[in-house]
Structures are given as C-alpha cells and as structure tokens.
Design an enzyme around this catalytic site. Structure first.
Site, short mmCIF file in Angstrom:
data_model
loop_
_atom_site.label_atom_id
_atom_site.label_comp_id
_atom_site.label_asym_id
_atom_site.label_seq_id
_atom_site.Cartn_x
_atom_site.Cartn_y
_atom_site.Cartn_z
CG ASP A 14 -1.94 1.07 1.24
OD1 ASP A 14 -2.43 1.43 0.16
OD2 ASP A 14 -2.25 1.59 2.33
CG ASP A 16 -2.39 7.38 0.39
OD1 ASP A 16 -1.74 8.43 0.33
OD2 ASP A 16 -3.10 6.96 -0.53
#
Length: 262
Positions: A14, A16
C-alpha cells in the site's frame, strides 16, 4: 515473528500510511525501495486511493527522491474500477463521477463521457472537494436508475495531519441517501490483488502484502493466501490490532523494522 516456509519473491505494498502520509515521506521509504531494487524483488504499489493516475504516483515518488518507479508498478482502485467498467458498460457511455481529477482522467481516456445528467453509472471515490451539491446530484442519478460503483470502502484516509474522511465515508453518505448499495471494486475485494499478482507473475504464498489497514490490506490479501505485514504508521494502532479478529502474519512499527526483517 512469523518464520516463512517459502521465500518472499515479490512484494505488494500500500502507499498512503505505509510510504507516506500526505506529502510527508515516512521513515525508511527510500531504504525500502533501495532494498527492493538491490534484492531484485519485483513489486507492485497497490492503493485504494482513486484520486491519482499511475503517472501521478510515479511523479510523486520521483519528487520524493525515489527513482526507477514505472507505471507498471502502480495498481489503484481507479485503474481497477476502469477495468471493471469495461466489462460492464461500453465505451462512449455517460458516467457521473464523484472523485478527483485523476479518476476522471482515467475514465475519459477509457472512452467514457463524463456527465451530470442521464448517466448510466455513478462512480464514487475519494473527493477532497466534496460538497452537498455533488452528493445531491449523485443521489438523484442513482435514484433515476444509474448503477452505483464505489472505488473502495476505506472509511478514513491517513492525511499528514491525521485521519480524515475517506472514499468509504462518501460512498456511505450517498448509499444512505439513495437507498442503493454500491458495487465496491478496491481492497479488500480480490480484483486489485489479482491485478497485482498478474503484473508480478507471482503466486500468493511467495508474495508479501504490506499495509496499514487490517480490513482492506490484510483481510483482502489473506483471503487469497498472500503473506501479510502490518505497519503501524497509518490507520491501525496496537489497540485496534488487539481488538481485530483478523490478525496479520507480522506486525512492524514502521518500514525501518520491516526492512531489518527482510
């Protein structure tokens, strides 16, 4: 700490809350990419954030000093949503978007017409400029028969100043107002993970998913048999982890500890 029975040959991460918060790189980000390139570990950066295009993320990483990132490394809920739409609605159809410029650009490049009236579908993602008027318009179009598609279910977004409303919160607002349940595309649904695995040419048991949110990153990856590592630099805390029924294979305070383990 989990001892893996099979070596990690590919990584899905991922962005963020793992690599950065807002415009601020998190500790260890540059070292993380240095390790991936040195070890020749292929990787995909998979985010539920639909507001940016692949090229936007390449540019953002370059601006943070990370070179060597290519569009092929990026998988977003926006790209996955466009892929889904292509299987459901023919190019040229009128689509209404609640979301950022990146999502709108991806849809127009796919051949769809952005529209505020007579839309065949309403696509809803993160919109940092959400207004009541935008929610009202989307609600009326869905009530008039437009399909309702959500890019991802994340209720919050790890901004630099803290957790703020995410796409899932906006989708929930429109769902409540329209009375219609959306089709959700992003994590934890398998579409994004399948896209990343295809890009990597990797099998799940030899792949590591790194995320900051249990309900999407970790739960979605585990459903496919992908190894999981949670970092506590985004959404989750030690308290939320202890309360969760879903438990990651490994937990790290942040990227520096994960790098040491790798």
């Amino acid at each position: 700490m989990l001892r893996l029975t099979q070596a990690i040959k590919a990584v899905i991460s991922d962005m963020d809350g793992v690599l950065w918060r807002g415009a601020q790189a998190l500790p260890g980000m540059q070292d993380f990419f240095d390790l991936l390139f040195q070890r020749e570990l292929d990787f995909a950066l998979a985010t539920n954030n639909s507001s940016r295009t692949r090229d936007d993320y390449v540019d953002k990483l370059a601006g943070m000093g990370v070179s060597g990132i290519e569009p092929r490394h990026i998988v977003t809920s926006g790209t996955a949503t466009v892929s889904f739409l292509k299987t459901q609605i023919a190019a040229g159809a009128r689509i209404h978007v609640v979301g950022g410029a990146g999502l709108k650009r991806m849809l127009t490049e796919a051949g769809y017409e952005l529209a505020n009236t007579c839309a065949e579908a309403v696509v809803c993602g993160i919109d940092f400029d959400l207004t009541y008027e935008k929610a009202r318009k989307a609600t009326l179009l869905i009530r008039a028969g437009a399909r309702f598609i959500g890019t991802n279910p994340d209720p919050s977004f790890p901004a630099q100043e803290g957790l703020v409303p995410g796409a899932g919160s906006i989708i929930a607002l429109i769902e409540a107002a329209s009375g219609q349940q959306p089709t959700i595309i992003g994590k934890p649904e398998r579409g994004m993970f399948d896209a990343a695995l295809r890009q990597l040419g990797a099998c799940p048991v030899e792949t590591l998913m790194i995320g900051d949110r249990i309900s999407t990153d970790i739960a979605g990856a585990q459903a496919l048999g992908i190894r999981t590592a949670l970092v506590l630099t985004g959404v989750e805390t030690k308290a939320s982890l202890s309360e969760s029924k879903v438990q990651p294979d490994m937990v790290f305070a942040g990227l520096p500890d994960l790098i040491e383990w790798l």
